[in-house]
Design a protein around this motif. Structure first.
Motif, PDB file in Angstrom:
ATOM      1  N   LEU A 141       0.836  -1.198   0.000  1.00 41.25           N
ATOM      2  CA  LEU A 141       0.000   0.000   0.000  1.00 41.25           C
ATOM      3  C   LEU A 141       0.871   1.248   0.000  1.00 41.25           C
ATOM      4  N   MET A 142       1.915   1.249   0.833  1.00 37.59           N
ATOM      5  CA  MET A 142       2.820   2.398   0.879  1.00 37.59           C
ATOM      6  C   MET A 142       3.506   2.596  -0.473  1.00 37.59           C
ATOM      7  N   ILE A 143       3.935   1.498  -1.087  1.00 33.24           N
ATOM      8  CA  ILE A 143       4.592   1.581  -2.397  1.00 33.24           C
ATOM      9  C   ILE A 143       3.607   2.088  -3.454  1.00 33.24           C
ATOM     10  N   GLY A 144       2.380   1.540  -3.441  1.00 35.60           N
ATOM     11  CA  GLY A 144       1.387   1.952  -4.425  1.00 35.60           C
ATOM     12  C   GLY A 144       1.026   3.418  -4.299  1.00 35.60           C
ATOM     13  N   ALA A 145       0.835   3.882  -3.056  1.00 35.53           N
ATOM     14  CA  ALA A 145       0.489   5.289  -2.847  1.00 35.53           C
ATOM     15  C   ALA A 145       1.633   6.192  -3.272  1.00 35.53           C
ATOM     16  N   THR A 146       2.864   5.760  -3.006  1.00 41.96           N
ATOM     17  CA  THR A 146       4.034   6.564  -3.376  1.00 41.96           C
ATOM     18  C   THR A 146       4.226   6.610  -4.879  1.00 41.96           C
ATOM     19  N   VAL A 147       4.119   5.454  -5.525  1.00 39.14           N
ATOM     20  CA  VAL A 147       4.310   5.384  -6.984  1.00 39.14           C
ATOM     21  C   VAL A 147       3.292   6.268  -7.702  1.00 39.14           C
ATOM     22  N   SER A 148       2.048   6.274  -7.207  1.00 43.37           N
ATOM     23  CA  SER A 148       1.005   7.061  -7.876  1.00 43.37           C
ATOM     24  C   SER A 148       1.292   8.551  -7.822  1.00 43.37           C
ATOM     25  N   GLN A 149       2.139   8.994  -6.874  1.00 43.54           N
ATOM     26  CA  GLN A 149       2.425  10.423  -6.717  1.00 43.54           C
ATOM     27  C   GLN A 149       3.737  10.834  -7.368  1.00 43.54           C
ATOM     28  N   LEU A 150       4.532   9.849  -7.816  1.00 43.12           N
ATOM     29  CA  LEU A 150       5.794  10.189  -8.453  1.00 43.12           C
ATOM     30  C   LEU A 150       5.549  10.838  -9.804  1.00 43.12           C
ATOM     31  N   LYS A 151       6.392  11.771 -10.131  1.00 45.34           N
ATOM     32  CA  LYS A 151       6.291  12.453 -11.417  1.00 45.34           C
ATOM     33  C   LYS A 151       7.579  12.199 -12.197  1.00 45.34           C
ATOM     34  N   THR A 152       7.426  12.070 -13.485  1.00 46.48           N
ATOM     35  CA  THR A 152       8.598  11.878 -14.340  1.00 46.48           C
ATOM     36  C   THR A 152       8.799  13.112 -15.189  1.00 46.48           C
ATOM     37  N   GLY A 153       9.970  13.262 -15.646  1.00 43.83           N
ATOM     38  CA  GLY A 153      10.281  14.427 -16.478  1.00 43.83           C
ATOM     39  C   GLY A 153      11.764  14.504 -16.737  1.00 43.83           C
ATOM     40  N   CYS A 154      12.142  15.401 -17.614  1.00 44.37           N
ATOM     41  CA  CYS A 154      13.544  15.545 -17.982  1.00 44.37           C
ATOM     42  C   CYS A 154      14.075  16.904 -17.546  1.00 44.37           C
ATOM     43  N   ASP A 155      13.469  17.447 -16.473  1.00 46.13           N
ATOM     44  CA  ASP A 155      13.909  18.760 -16.025  1.00 46.13           C
ATOM     45  C   ASP A 155      15.093  18.701 -15.086  1.00 46.13           C
ATOM     46  N   GLY A 156      15.551  17.476 -14.802  1.00 52.94           N
ATOM     47  CA  GLY A 156      16.722  17.332 -13.960  1.00 52.94           C
ATOM     48  C   GLY A 156      16.438  17.505 -12.482  1.00 52.94           C
ATOM     49  N   SER A 157      15.180  17.700 -12.097  1.00 54.75           N
ATOM     50  CA  SER A 157      14.844  17.854 -10.686  1.00 54.75           C
ATOM     51  C   SER A 157      14.915  16.519  -9.981  1.00 54.75           C
ATOM     52  N   SER A 158      15.184  16.586  -8.705  1.00 58.32           N
ATOM     53  CA  SER A 158      15.335  15.363  -7.919  1.00 58.32           C
ATOM     54  C   SER A 158      14.381  15.392  -6.748  1.00 58.32           C
ATOM     55  N   LEU A 159      13.822  14.210  -6.457  1.00 60.35           N
ATOM     56  CA  LEU A 159      12.906  14.091  -5.326  1.00 60.35           C
ATOM     57  C   LEU A 159      13.628  14.367  -4.016  1.00 60.35           C
ATOM     58  N   PHE A 160      14.933  14.089  -3.975  1.00 61.41           N
ATOM     59  CA  PHE A 160      15.696  14.226  -2.744  1.00 61.41           C
ATOM     60  C   PHE A 160      16.601  15.451  -2.777  1.00 61.41           C
ATOM     61  N   SER A 161      16.078  16.551  -3.302  1.00 60.08           N
ATOM     62  CA  SER A 161      16.863  17.773  -3.407  1.00 60.08           C
ATOM     63  C   SER A 161      16.592  18.752  -2.276  1.00 60.08           C
ATOM     64  N   ALA A 162      15.643  18.449  -1.395  1.00 63.67           N
ATOM     65  CA  ALA A 162      15.307  19.338  -0.290  1.00 63.67           C
ATOM     66  C   ALA A 162      16.337  19.189   0.825  1.00 63.67           C
ATOM     67  N   PRO A 163      16.414  20.170   1.725  1.00 60.92           N
ATOM     68  CA  PRO A 163      17.343  20.064   2.854  1.00 60.92           C
ATOM     69  C   PRO A 163      16.987  18.896   3.767  1.00 60.92           C
ATOM     70  N   LEU A 164      17.991  18.378   4.468  1.00 58.28           N
ATOM     71  CA  LEU A 164      17.786  17.264   5.386  1.00 58.28           C
ATOM     72  C   LEU A 164      16.748  17.610   6.454  1.00 58.28           C
ATOM     73  N   THR A 165      16.722  18.868   6.866  1.00 54.91           N
ATOM     74  CA  THR A 165      15.763  19.304   7.884  1.00 54.91           C
ATOM     75  C   THR A 165      14.330  19.041   7.441  1.00 54.91           C
ATOM     76  N   GLY A 166      14.049  19.270   6.168  1.00 57.85           N
ATOM     77  CA  GLY A 166      12.706  19.042   5.650  1.00 57.85           C
ATOM     78  C   GLY A 166      12.295  17.590   5.766  1.00 57.85           C
ATOM     79  N   TYR A 167      13.217  16.677   5.451  1.00 56.94           N
ATOM     80  CA  TYR A 167      12.898  15.256   5.540  1.00 56.94           C
ATOM     81  C   TYR A 167      12.720  14.814   6.983  1.00 56.94           C
ATOM     82  N   MET A 168      13.491  15.406   7.879  1.00 55.79           N
ATOM     83  CA  MET A 168      13.346  15.075   9.302  1.00 55.79           C
ATOM     84  C   MET A 168      11.964  15.479   9.803  1.00 55.79           C
ATOM     85  N   PHE A 169      11.535  16.687   9.445  1.00 57.27           N
ATOM     86  CA  PHE A 169      10.206  17.137   9.845  1.00 57.27           C
ATOM     87  C   PHE A 169       9.123  16.294   9.170  1.00 57.27           C
TER      88      PHE A 169
END
Length: 325
Positions: A141-169
């Motif tokens: 369920l966690m994988i399915g919910a996550t996959v449905s929200q992932l976006k693809t593209g060639c803009d070079g953006s990364s899902l893990f580009s936010a500061p570590l503080t953001g992920y901790m919160f």
């Protein structure tokens, strides 16, 4: 494990619909991309409406079924309902801080951690035993919910580009959501009090906390917009009223689920609601369907079947489907 009776399936289905409707109604309540009303008044009015409805239903229950209208008038018991209000209040503030560091899409994806976290807390705190198949279903369920929200593209953006503080919160936010759900389930099931009486205690604290938040908002704003009590419905229209009503109805359904089912059913209902919202956005708001969305829906649906299917049914299916030698 909670048995999926007809009534339980019906309540969970309606909860899925109301939860998915909330985001759509909230978006529809905007005018030219902004809210004309004070958004903080929505949860206050929803809590107040739930309190009024619960009070009316308790009085009706006393007349029609006095044996079921059990009421425990004890300060210690009532104070237990203060804890969820505190947790949800803290959670709302953590959400706000988290969104300062990460984008909404990343925040939603991280929020899926509450799926497995809820199962872990049920196991650790309420001694709820889950089978290996059920753990795998929650992971799916966690994988399915996550996959449905992932976006693809060639803009070079990364899902893990936010500061570590953001992920901790974000992790803290998901954990607090799970804690609030499991604690609420525990406090609702700890005695045989009427659901409506328990709701009255829970929502009384909710009204008080939201009113306190509105007062703080007035103080921080220097009362430039007036006193909230006298501007409560400023900017409201029929769509905003539907937002309040839908939020209140969803809350009442969640209370029923916590009392007569469990937190896992709530997790499935809200997770499926997220997928329903996405599908509705594709059908009515021009959102482009994606392979991720299809895979997410299929994975979440398989997870739902695996979690609630009877092991004996699986065994019988295995016997009947056995290939001849």
């Amino acid at each position: 494990m909670v048995r999926l009776s007809g009534k339980t399936i019906f309540v969970a289905s309606v909860l899925t619909i109301t939860t998915s409707s909330q985001g759509l109604l909230t978006s529809a309540s905007k005018h030219e991309g902004t809210y004309r009303y004070n958004f903080a008044t929505v949860p206050f009015l929803a809590e107040l409406l739930k309190l009024i409805i619960s009070s009316v239903l308790l009085q009706r229950q006393r007349q029609t079924n006095p044996d079921a209208a059990k009421v425990t008038r004890h300060l210690g018991t009532s104070m237990l309902f203060l804890v969820p209000s505190v947790i949800y209040w803290l959670h709302n503030n953590v959400q706000f801080v988290t969104l300062r560091y990460v984008d909404p899409a990343t925040y939603q994806i991280m929020g899926n951690l509450k799926i497995v976290t809820t199962g872990l807390l049920l196991w650790l705190c309420l001694r709820r035993q889950l089978s290996a198949l059920q753990w795998m279903a929650l992971a799916l369920l966690m994988i399915g919910a996550t996959v449905s929200q992932l976006k693809t593209g060639c803009d070079g953006s990364s899902l893990f580009s936010a500061p570590l503080t953001g992920y901790m919160f974000g992790v803290v936010s998901a954990f607090m959501s799970a804690v609030a759900a499991v604690y609420t389930e525990w406090v609702m099931k700890r005695n045989n009090d009427s659901l409506y009486w328990q709701n009255m205690q829970l929502y009384s604290f909710g009204v008080a906390f939201n009113a306190f938040g509105l007062i703080l908002g007035d103080i921080r704003g220097g009362f430039g917009g007036g006193i909230w009590l006298f501007t409560l419905f400023k900017g409201y229209d029929w769509v905003t009223i539907l937002v309040v009503a839908n939020l209140a109805f969803s809350g009442l359904l969640v209370s029923w689920v916590m009392k007569f089912a469990d937190s896992i059913l709530k997790v499935y209902a809200t997770s499926m609601a997220m997928l329903v919202t996405t599908v509705a956005s594709v059908l009515f708001f021009g959102l482009q369907p994606s392979l991720q969305l299809l895979l997410g829906i299929v994975t979440a649906s398989i997870s739902l079947v695996l979690y609630y299917i009877s092991p004996s049914l699986l065994l019988e299916t295995g016997k009947t489907q056995r290939l001849p030698r």
